[in-house]
Design a protein around this motif. Structure first.
Motif, PDB file in Angstrom:
ATOM      1  N   LEU A   3       0.832  -1.198   0.000  1.00 15.40           N
ATOM      2  CA  LEU A   3       0.000   0.000   0.000  1.00 15.40           C
ATOM      3  C   LEU A   3       0.866   1.246   0.000  1.00 15.40           C
ATOM      4  O   LEU A   3       0.549   2.236  -0.676  1.00 15.40           O
ATOM      5  CB  LEU A   3      -0.929  -0.022   1.211  1.00 15.40           C
ATOM      6  N   GLU A   4       1.957   1.212   0.747  1.00 12.79           N
ATOM      7  CA  GLU A   4       2.860   2.363   0.783  1.00 12.79           C
ATOM      8  C   GLU A   4       3.448   2.643  -0.595  1.00 12.79           C
ATOM      9  O   GLU A   4       3.548   3.806  -1.020  1.00 12.79           O
ATOM     10  CB  GLU A   4       3.973   2.110   1.797  1.00 12.79           C
ATOM     11  N   VAL A 222      -5.149   3.380   4.340  1.00  9.60           N
ATOM     12  CA  VAL A 222      -4.650   4.547   3.606  1.00  9.60           C
ATOM     13  C   VAL A 222      -4.397   5.702   4.569  1.00  9.60           C
ATOM     14  O   VAL A 222      -3.360   6.382   4.498  1.00  9.60           O
ATOM     15  CB  VAL A 222      -5.645   4.962   2.506  1.00  9.60           C
ATOM     16  N   ALA A 223      -5.324   5.928   5.492  1.00  9.76           N
ATOM     17  CA  ALA A 223      -5.153   7.011   6.457  1.00  9.76           C
ATOM     18  C   ALA A 223      -3.928   6.792   7.336  1.00  9.76           C
ATOM     19  O   ALA A 223      -3.218   7.739   7.686  1.00  9.76           O
ATOM     20  CB  ALA A 223      -6.401   7.134   7.318  1.00  9.76           C
ATOM     21  N   ALA A 224      -3.666   5.540   7.705  1.00 11.70           N
ATOM     22  CA  ALA A 224      -2.533   5.235   8.583  1.00 11.70           C
ATOM     23  C   ALA A 224      -1.202   5.278   7.844  1.00 11.70           C
ATOM     24  O   ALA A 224      -0.162   5.518   8.465  1.00 11.70           O
ATOM     25  CB  ALA A 224      -2.720   3.857   9.209  1.00 11.70           C
ATOM     26  N   THR A 225      -1.230   5.059   6.523  1.00 14.27           N
ATOM     27  CA  THR A 225       0.004   4.956   5.744  1.00 14.27           C
ATOM     28  C   THR A 225       0.375   6.254   5.043  1.00 14.27           C
ATOM     29  O   THR A 225       1.548   6.565   4.878  1.00 14.27           O
ATOM     30  CB  THR A 225      -0.131   3.836   4.690  1.00 14.27           C
ATOM     31  N   SER A 226      -0.635   7.016   4.629  1.00 12.12           N
ATOM     32  CA  SER A 226      -0.387   8.201   3.818  1.00 12.12           C
ATOM     33  C   SER A 226       0.394   9.258   4.583  1.00 12.12           C
ATOM     34  O   SER A 226       0.147   9.516   5.758  1.00 12.12           O
ATOM     35  CB  SER A 226      -1.709   8.794   3.327  1.00 12.12           C
ATOM     36  N   MET A 227       1.331   9.893   3.885  1.00  7.94           N
ATOM     37  CA  MET A 227       2.120  10.975   4.463  1.00  7.94           C
ATOM     38  C   MET A 227       1.655  12.330   3.949  1.00  7.94           C
ATOM     39  O   MET A 227       2.235  13.354   4.295  1.00  7.94           O
ATOM     40  CB  MET A 227       3.598  10.784   4.105  1.00  7.94           C
ATOM     41  N   GLU A 228       0.603  12.326   3.125  1.00  8.21           N
ATOM     42  CA  GLU A 228       0.115  13.587   2.577  1.00  8.21           C
ATOM     43  C   GLU A 228      -0.606  14.387   3.647  1.00  8.21           C
ATOM     44  O   GLU A 228      -1.177  13.834   4.588  1.00  8.21           O
ATOM     45  CB  GLU A 228      -0.841  13.329   1.406  1.00  8.21           C
TER      46      GLU A 228
END
Length: 371
Positions: A3-4, A222-228
């Motif tokens: 996912l990352e 997605v919320a836990a992985t995203s850096m945006e």
């Protein structure tokens, strides 16, 4: 690919939209095949007419709850920051909005998700009703009906966090929630055997439930992985807000970044269309007269306003919200069942639609359709 890695390659917004499209496709395909419909389940229960629709709904409900709670218990996702749990909620909005939605889905012969599925098959009644539903939902969110919605929602509110989490309020805990879901799954299996529900019924409904849990897992991951900047909202499937969003994008803001909801609605439509095409169930259907049209449109308006006031539709509250045990969703779901049963009792069962089919829906496909 992890996912990352997908986030790095495509970005948060496109990945969310793609996930919504894929999960929506699965939901739409199997909702069409199983005839998943809360309205038909309520009518079967209220009239004591076993036909498989209640069993189908129970399979979807139990699987959504069990799969979601299992993912939480295993530490595979954290939904504590989802709007349904973390934000301030409205008990008055849940009760009144749920009741209005329940009345509306009886009049419109289907909840919002069912209208979308039927529209994909060529049902022009559902196309028009779905459009009115989306316009009303948008008006209730940011338009002329917003002050009414806000007023109703302000009458009785509840803080977010533990105050909205039924596993905390009741002392059930995660184990109790899993046991609760298991009991309903056993009940669904027993009823399926007694009513001889075809494979497309229970298997398709189970896939619908898994789509709910998949949406929770995907958006939470997605919320836990995203850096945006600005975390992606943690959510599952719902059709009130997404329908209003898609309408708003088409009419006013086509250049906004895509979201999970933006992929969801066309995904469900496409999935249902493919299912109907594969099994030769595409058929154009229209209104039978002016009285029929008025009934559908009134129902669509009530569902649009009710769903937005309640914070969820039959899927958004009935499956998604209930799966994470938020108190407002359970109130909404209960109000939908009660209001729908009463509406059926005092309107449909009094012979006002003697010429219409009892359930206004297709039967669950027999086992030969599973091959």
């Amino acid at each position: 690919m992890s996912l990352e890695a997908l986030l790095d390659r495509f970005g948060q917004a496109p990945l969310l939209a793609a996930g919504g499209l894929l999960i929506g496709f699965v939901f739409g395909f199997f909702a069409q095949r199983s005839r998943f419909c809360l309205r038909s389940a309520v009518i079967e229960f209220a009239r004591g007419m076993p036909g498989g629709k209640l069993t189908v709904w129970l399979f979807a409900f139990a699987i959504a709850l069990l799969a979601t709670q299992s993912l939480i218990a295993l530490g595979a996702m954290d939904v504590s920051t989802a709007r349904q749990l973390a934000a301030r909620g409205s008990l008055s909005g849940a009760a009144i909005g749920g009741a209005l939605f329940g009345i509306g889905m009886i009049l419109a012969r289907g909840c919002s998700s069912r209208l979308l599925v039927l529209a994909a098959q060529g049902n022009l009644r559902s196309v028009l009703s779905g459009l009115v539903f989306a316009v009303t939902a948008q008006a209730a969110w940011q338009g002329a009906l917003a002050p009414w919605r806000e007023s109703i929602s302000s009458w009785w509110t509840v803080e977010g966090g533990a105050a909205r989490d039924l596993t905390v309020l009741t002392g059930l805990g995660r184990g109790g929630a899993l046991l609760f879901g298991a009991v309903w799954l056993v009940a669904a299996i027993v009823w399926a055997r007694r009513q001889k529900v075809a494979p497309w019924g229970w298997a398709g409904a189970s896939a619908v439930g898994l789509a709910i849990a998949s949406a929770w897992w995907f958006t939470a991951s997605v919320a836990a992985t995203s850096m945006e900047a600005g975390l992606a909202p943690i959510q599952a499937l719902s059709f009130t807000g997404p329908s209003a969003e898609v309408l708003s994008r088409v009419l006013f803001a086509p250049d906004r970044p895509p979201t999970f909801d933006f992929g969801l609605v066309p995904g469900v439509f496409l999935g249902a269309f493919v299912a109907a095409a594969l099994f030769r169930e595409l058929k154009l259907e229209g209104f039978s007269g002016g009285a029929s049209m008025r009934r559908y449109l009134i129902g669509a308006v009530l569902m649009g306003f009710g769903g937005m006031t309640a914070g969820g539709c039959a899927v958004g509250a009935g499956l998604s919200g209930a799966a994470v045990f938020t108190i407002t969703s359970w109130i909404t779901l209960s109000a939908m069942w009660a209001a729908a049963a009463l509406t059926d009792r005092f309107i449909d069962q009094r012979g006002l639609e003697a010429a219409q089919p009892n359930l206004g829906d297709q039967p669950v496909p027999r086992s030969r359709a599973f091959t």
